[in-house]
Design a protein around this motif. Structure first.
Motif, PDB file in Angstrom:
ATOM      1  N   ASP A 241       0.824  -1.219   0.000  1.00  0.00           N
ATOM      2  CA  ASP A 241       0.000   0.000   0.000  1.00  0.00           C
ATOM      3  C   ASP A 241       0.852   1.260   0.000  1.00  0.00           C
ATOM      4  O   ASP A 241       0.337   2.364   0.177  1.00  0.00           O
ATOM      5  CB  ASP A 241      -0.960   0.004   1.199  1.00  0.00           C
ATOM      6  N   ALA A 242       2.169   1.108  -0.171  1.00  0.00           N
ATOM      7  CA  ALA A 242       3.127   2.223  -0.286  1.00  0.00           C
ATOM      8  C   ALA A 242       3.384   2.939   1.036  1.00  0.00           C
ATOM      9  O   ALA A 242       3.936   4.036   1.039  1.00  0.00           O
ATOM     10  CB  ALA A 242       2.686   3.224  -1.355  1.00  0.00           C
ATOM     11  N   THR A 243       3.010   2.346   2.150  1.00  0.00           N
ATOM     12  CA  THR A 243       3.231   2.994   3.443  1.00  0.00           C
ATOM     13  C   THR A 243       4.273   2.259   4.266  1.00  0.00           C
ATOM     14  O   THR A 243       4.499   1.061   4.104  1.00  0.00           O
ATOM     15  CB  THR A 243       1.929   3.072   4.266  1.00  0.00           C
ATOM     16  N   ILE A 244       4.888   3.026   5.170  1.00  0.00           N
ATOM     17  CA  ILE A 244       5.735   2.483   6.232  1.00  0.00           C
ATOM     18  C   ILE A 244       5.069   2.881   7.539  1.00  0.00           C
ATOM     19  O   ILE A 244       4.747   4.058   7.745  1.00  0.00           O
ATOM     20  CB  ILE A 244       7.163   3.047   6.165  1.00  0.00           C
ATOM     21  N   ARG A 245       4.862   1.906   8.416  1.00  0.00           N
ATOM     22  CA  ARG A 245       4.135   2.181   9.650  1.00  0.00           C
ATOM     23  C   ARG A 245       4.995   1.836  10.867  1.00  0.00           C
ATOM     24  O   ARG A 245       5.675   0.813  10.891  1.00  0.00           O
ATOM     25  CB  ARG A 245       2.820   1.385   9.690  1.00  0.00           C
ATOM     26  N   LEU A 246       4.932   2.733  11.863  1.00  0.00           N
ATOM     27  CA  LEU A 246       5.607   2.524  13.140  1.00  0.00           C
ATOM     28  C   LEU A 246       4.569   2.070  14.156  1.00  0.00           C
ATOM     29  O   LEU A 246       3.514   2.700  14.306  1.00  0.00           O
ATOM     30  CB  LEU A 246       6.285   3.816  13.604  1.00  0.00           C
ATOM     31  N   TRP A 247       4.866   0.977  14.857  1.00  0.00           N
ATOM     32  CA  TRP A 247       3.902   0.366  15.768  1.00  0.00           C
ATOM     33  C   TRP A 247       4.433   0.365  17.203  1.00  0.00           C
ATOM     34  O   TRP A 247       5.616   0.127  17.447  1.00  0.00           O
ATOM     35  CB  TRP A 247       3.630  -1.083  15.367  1.00  0.00           C
ATOM     36  N   ASP A 248       3.522   0.614  18.119  1.00  0.00           N
ATOM     37  CA  ASP A 248       3.786   0.384  19.535  1.00  0.00           C
ATOM     38  C   ASP A 248       3.228  -1.004  19.862  1.00  0.00           C
ATOM     39  O   ASP A 248       2.006  -1.212  19.830  1.00  0.00           O
ATOM     40  CB  ASP A 248       3.120   1.452  20.406  1.00  0.00           C
ATOM     41  N   ILE A 249       4.120  -1.943  20.156  1.00  0.00           N
ATOM     42  CA  ILE A 249       3.688  -3.326  20.323  1.00  0.00           C
ATOM     43  C   ILE A 249       2.866  -3.508  21.604  1.00  0.00           C
ATOM     44  O   ILE A 249       1.907  -4.280  21.640  1.00  0.00           O
ATOM     45  CB  ILE A 249       4.907  -4.263  20.300  1.00  0.00           C
ATOM     46  N   GLY A 250       3.217  -2.764  22.657  1.00  0.00           N
ATOM     47  CA  GLY A 250       2.482  -2.892  23.913  1.00  0.00           C
ATOM     48  C   GLY A 250       1.015  -2.540  23.757  1.00  0.00           C
ATOM     49  O   GLY A 250       0.133  -3.256  24.250  1.00  0.00           O
ATOM     50  N   SER A 251       0.742  -1.453  23.046  1.00  0.00           N
ATOM     51  CA  SER A 251      -0.651  -1.030  22.849  1.00  0.00           C
ATOM     52  C   SER A 251      -1.241  -1.577  21.553  1.00  0.00           C
ATOM     53  O   SER A 251      -2.414  -1.355  21.260  1.00  0.00           O
ATOM     54  CB  SER A 251      -0.733   0.494  22.840  1.00  0.00           C
ATOM     55  N   GLN A 252      -0.419  -2.242  20.759  1.00  0.00           N
ATOM     56  CA  GLN A 252      -0.843  -2.858  19.492  1.00  0.00           C
ATOM     57  C   GLN A 252      -1.497  -1.856  18.546  1.00  0.00           C
ATOM     58  O   GLN A 252      -2.533  -2.118  17.937  1.00  0.00           O
ATOM     59  CB  GLN A 252      -1.801  -4.025  19.756  1.00  0.00           C
ATOM     60  N   ARG A 253      -0.872  -0.691  18.437  1.00  0.00           N
ATOM     61  CA  ARG A 253      -1.449   0.316  17.540  1.00  0.00           C
ATOM     62  C   ARG A 253      -0.368   1.011  16.724  1.00  0.00           C
ATOM     63  O   ARG A 253       0.807   1.064  17.114  1.00  0.00           O
ATOM     64  CB  ARG A 253      -2.259   1.343  18.329  1.00  0.00           C
ATOM     65  N   CYS A 254      -0.788   1.529  15.599  1.00  0.00           N
ATOM     66  CA  CYS A 254       0.101   2.296  14.729  1.00  0.00           C
ATOM     67  C   CYS A 254       0.232   3.707  15.301  1.00  0.00           C
ATOM     68  O   CYS A 254      -0.774   4.378  15.557  1.00  0.00           O
ATOM     69  CB  CYS A 254      -0.473   2.343  13.312  1.00  0.00           C
TER      70      CYS A 254
END
Length: 681
Positions: A241-254
Motif C-alpha cells: 500500500d506504499a506505506t511504512i508504519r511505526l507500531w507500539d507493540i504494547g498497545s498494538q497500535r500504529c
C-alpha cells in the motif's frame, strides 16, 4: 546433492527436469532478492531468481573507489572477486541469514525448503542440511542471535523455529496466520515473533507460551517487510500500500505512518539503534527516514529497477548499503552525510525551517507523517560506489516445430538457439528480430510436444512428465540423424532419459544386457552425452524437489543410491525394462477428388500410424483403390507422378506424415479426410 530419504515410488506422479547452463555461472542471471554480508571477513552472499547462492570477496567502504574515483566491478584488478557458488536450491532463493557466529548460512526458497550451509573462512563451503517442514514457497527468515534460533515462514501459513545448536531441530510450529506469509521479524532473544503477508494485519506470537497471537491492523495491502527493535517494544512494517508504519507493540497500535513512497515498499533496513530506517520497493526510490520523525524522508538515490532487497554494510553507523533489484546487477551505494534537502513549502510561501513539510492528522486518527514531493528531490547520490555486474537472463523463448530446438531472447536482446536433446546452446544470432529467426528455423512438420520449458530462473529449464514424454516418435530422417532412413523410428523422450541416466549404473547395465537390436535401444540409440555440469532434478507432481544432482554425478555411489530411492516407475520402465509406448494410430478417410466427378464416391475408412507418409497413402490408392496393373512397377519415389493427394484443397507433399497434414491442413476436430486425384498422362 539434496534429497528426501525413503521417498516412495508410489503416490503422486513425479517429474524430471534439467537446466541448460554454462559450466561456470559466476554472475547472477536474474533478480537478486536475498543478501547477507559478513563484515568481519568482507564476504557478501547473494541469491535470487536463478536459484544459485554466490559468494563474493568485497572491499571495505573506504577501498571501494579507484584512485581516480568511479565505479568498480569484478575483473582482473577489481576489489570484488567471485569466490564460489552454493547450488542445491531448485527455485528462487527468497531470503538468507548468517548465524552460528558467521559460520552457517541459512537460505529459504520457492522450492519449499530451508537449507543450511557451512561457510568457513577457508571458502570450503559445504551443504549441511535441508529442512522440509514447509509445503509451499518459503518466503522469509528471521534470526534470534542470543539463543541461536532461526525462524522461517511460508505461503503455507506456517511459522517454524529451528535450534541451530541442536542440529537444526524444529522446536516450534506457530499457527494462526490465515493466509500467505511474506514478512517475518523476531527479537534477539526470541521473546516475540512478528509475521504478516496477504492478510494485511501483523500477528505477534510469543514462542515461549504459544498463546493466541495478538494482531495489529492498519495496512490496506500485502505487508512485505517487518523489523522489530531489540526489546520488542517497537516495530516497523512496509507494504504494497506504499506505506511504512511505526507500531507500539504494547498497545498494538500504529503510532505513525510515512507515505513518502509512491508504490509498494518491499524491503526495510534499520540501524542498530532503531533510529533510522532505509526503505525501497517498486518505485525504485531508496529513502532514509528517521524512525521518530517519519516526515523527514530523504531520497538517497534512485535505482534502475524495482528494489527487492536492501542490506546495510554495518548496522552501527552504516557507511554504505547494498541493493538487489529485479535486474541481475548488485550495487553498493555510499551513505555519506549530506545536507538536508528542502522538499516542503509551496512555490509562493516559505519552506519550513527544518526543510520538511508535515501534515497535522485528525486527533482521532493515528498520526500520519507526510513527506511531500519526494519525487522532486535531487538524489543525494547518482553513482554507486561499487557494482557487481550480472549476466543477461532469458526473458522470451519459443519451441520450434521440430520439438527439439528452443529459440530464446535475453535481456540484452540477443537471440540464441538451444538444442534440448544435447542440453546446450548451438547458435548465437546476436541482436536480431526474434520472429525473423524463428521463421527461418521453422519447418512444416508436426511433432507432438514432449517437454515443457520455462525460463523463470533466467536460464532454460526443461521438464519431463509421464503424460507427454514419450509422445514424440519420428523417423531418423525427420530427426536429422539419417537422410535416407524413414523406416527406423526414434523417440525423443526415450533418448532424453538415456542421456540423463547414461551414467546411472542400472541404466548402463540394462543397455549392455539388451543389445543393439533391441527395439527400444534402436529408438534411443542416437542419444547425446550431456554436459556433466547439467543440474538434474527429480520432483513431485507439484514441482516440490525430491533430489537434485549433476548429470555427471549419477554414477557415484551416494548419488546413485539416492537416485534409486526417488526415480519414478515410468523411467524404470523405459531405461531398465526397455518399454516404450507404441506408436499412436490415426483413423482417416479416402475419397476421390471432386474434380474427378465421381458418380457415387466411395468413402474408405482406414487407420494407420500417425507417422505414415503421404506417399504411402498414394501407393495404397494407386494399387488397391484404383487397381492399376502397373502398380508393382512404380517405385514409391515416383508415385507422385501418378497420383496427387489433397486436404482442404491443399496439395500435399509426398514426404509429409499424417499428423503433419492434420495439424497444418486439416486444422479441425474429427477424422481426417484425404482426397486423391490420378494424374492423366
Amino acid at each position: 546433492m539434496s534429497s528426501v530419504s525413503n521417498a516412495s515410488q508410489t503416490g503422486s506422479k513425479k517429474k524430471l527436469s534439467f537446466i541448460v547452463r554454462d559450466e561456470q555461472e559466476p554472475s547472477h542471471r536474474s533478480a537478486v532478492s536475498a543478501m547477507q554480508y559478513d563484515a568481519q571477513h568482507g564476504r557478501l552472499f547473494t541469491g535470487g531468481s536463478d536459484t544459485i547462492i554466490r559468494t563474493w570477496s568485497v572491499p571495505q567502504h573506504k577501498d571501494a573507489f579507484s584512485a581516480r574515483g568511479g565505479v568498480r566491478s569484478p575483473g582482473k584488478n577489481s576489489p570484488v572477486q567471485y569466490q564460489g557458488s552454493l547450488e542445491q536450491h531448485t527455485d528462487w532463493v527468497n531470503d538468507m541469514i548468517l548465524c552460528g557466529n558467521g559460520k552457517i548460512l541459512i537460505s529459504a526458497s520457492n522450492d519449499t525448503t530451508v537449507k543450511a550451509w557451512s561457510i568457513e573462512r577457508d571458502n570450503k563451503h559445504g551443504y549441511l542440511d535441508c529442512f522440509r517442514s514447509h509445503k509451499d514457497y518459503v518466503s522469509c527468515l528471521a534470526y534470534a542471535p542470543n539463543v541461536e534460533k532461526v525462524v522461517s515462514a511460508s505461503f503455507d501459513r506456517n511459522i517454524f523455529v529451528y535450534d541451530i545448536n541442536a542440529n537444526f531441530k524444529t522446536v516450534n510450529n506457530l499457527l494462526g496466520c490465515k493466509d500467505s506469509i511474506y514478512s517475518l521479524a523476531t527479537t534477539p532473544n526470541l521473546s516475540l515473533i512478528l509475521g504478516s503477508g496477504t492478510e494485511k494485519l501483523i500477528r505477534i506470537f510469543d514462542p515461549r507460551t504459544n498463546e493466541k497471537p495478538m494482531k495489529m491492523r492498519g495496512h490496506t495491502d500485502n505487508v512485505r517487510a517487518l523489523v522489530v527493535n531489540d526489546d520488542g517494544t517497537r516495530a516497523l512494517s512496509a507494504g504494497s500500500d506504499a506505506t511504512i508504519r511505526l507500531w507500539d507493540i504494547g498497545s498494538q497500535r500504529c503510532i505513525s505512518t510515512c507515505i513518502a513512497h509512491q508504490e509498494g515498499v518491499w524491503t526495510l533496513q534499520v540501524d542498530s539503534s532503531f533510529s533510522t530506517v532505509y526503505s525501497a520497493g517498486k518505485d525504485r526510490w531508496v529513502l532514509k527516514t528517521p524512525v521518530n520523525e517519519l516526515p523527514k524522508s530523504q531520497l538517497l538515490f534512485q535505482e534502475e529497477a524495482p528494489v527487492k532487497k536492501l542490506l546495510l554494510s554495518e548496522k552501527e553507523n552504516p557507511s554504505s548499503i547494498w541493493v538487489g533489484t529485479w535486474k541481475s546487477h548488485i550495487k553498493r551505494w555510499s551513505l555519506r552525510s549530506s545536507a538536508q534537502l528542502s522538499i516542503g513549502g509551496d512555490d509562493e510561501g516559505p519552506t519550513s525551517s527544518s526543510h520538511y513539510s508535515t501534515s497535522t492528522p485528525a486527533p482521532s486518527s493515528p498520526p500520519v507523517s507526510v513527506s511531500l514531493r519526494v519525487r522532486d528531490q535531487k538524489p543525494q547520490q547518482t553513482t554507486p560506489e561499487l557494482v557487481i555486474p550480472g549476466a543477461a537472463s532469458i526473458n522470451k523463448h519459443k519451441t520450434l516445430n521440430d520439438k527439439r530446438h528452443v529459440l530464446t531472447r535475453d535481456t540484452d536482446e540477443n537471440v540464441a538457439l538451444y538444442d534440448v536433446l544435447a542440453a546446450k546452446k548451438v547458435k548465437d544470432y546476436g541482436k536480431r528480430s526474434f520472429d525473423e529467426v524463428f521463421d527461418e528455423n521453422s519447418k512444416t512438420i508436426f511433432i507432438p510436444s514432449w517437454f515443457v520449458v520455462d525460463s523463470k530462473s533466467g536460464m532454460l529449464q526443461i521438464t519431463l512428465d509421464e503424460l507427454d514424454v514419450f509422445s514424440s516418435w519420428l523417423s531418423t530422417k525427420d530427426a536429422g540423424f539419417d537422410d535416407n532412413d524413414r523406416e527406423t523410428k526414434v523417440n525423443y523422450g526415450g533418448m532424453m532419459l538415456r542421456s540423463l541416466f547414461e551414467r546411472w549404473p542400472p541404466c548402463k547395465a540394462a543397455c549392455m544386457e539388451a543389445g543393439e537390436m533391441d527395439e527400444v535401444q534402436k529408438a534411443t540409440s542416437h542419444f547425446f552425452s550431456l554436459p556433466e555440469h547439467t543440474p538434474f532434478i527429480v520432483c513431485e507432481g507439484n514441482g516440490r524437489p525430491l533430489f537434485r544432482l549433476l548429470v555427471g554425478d549419477a554414477g557415484k555411489e551416494f548419488e546413485a543410491n539416492e537416485l534409486s530411492q526417488v526415480v519414478p516407475p515410468w523411467v524404470i520402465d523405459a531405461i531398465e525394462r526397455s518399454q516404450l509406448p507404441k506408436f499412436n494410430k490415426m483413423p482417416f478417410y479416402l475419397l476421390p477428388h471432386p474434380s474427378t466427378n465421381p458418380k457415387q464416391p466411395k468413402k474408405d475408412r482406414l487407420s494407420a500410424t500417425e507417422m505414415l507418409q503421404v506417399k504411402k497413402v498414394m501407393e495404397h490408392v494407386y494399387d488397391k483403390v484404383l487397381s492399376n496393373s502397373d502398380a508393382s512397377s512404380i517405385p514409391i519415389s515416383q508415385i507422385h507422378t501418378k497420383i496427387e493427394m489433397y486436404c482442404n484443397e491443399q496439395k500435399l507433399e509426398p514426404e509429409m506424415d499424417l499428423r503433419t497434414v492434420k495439424h497444418f491442413f486439416w486444422k479441425q476436430s474429427g477424422e481426417l479426410l484425404l482426397y486423391y486425384k490420378p494424374i492423366k498422362n
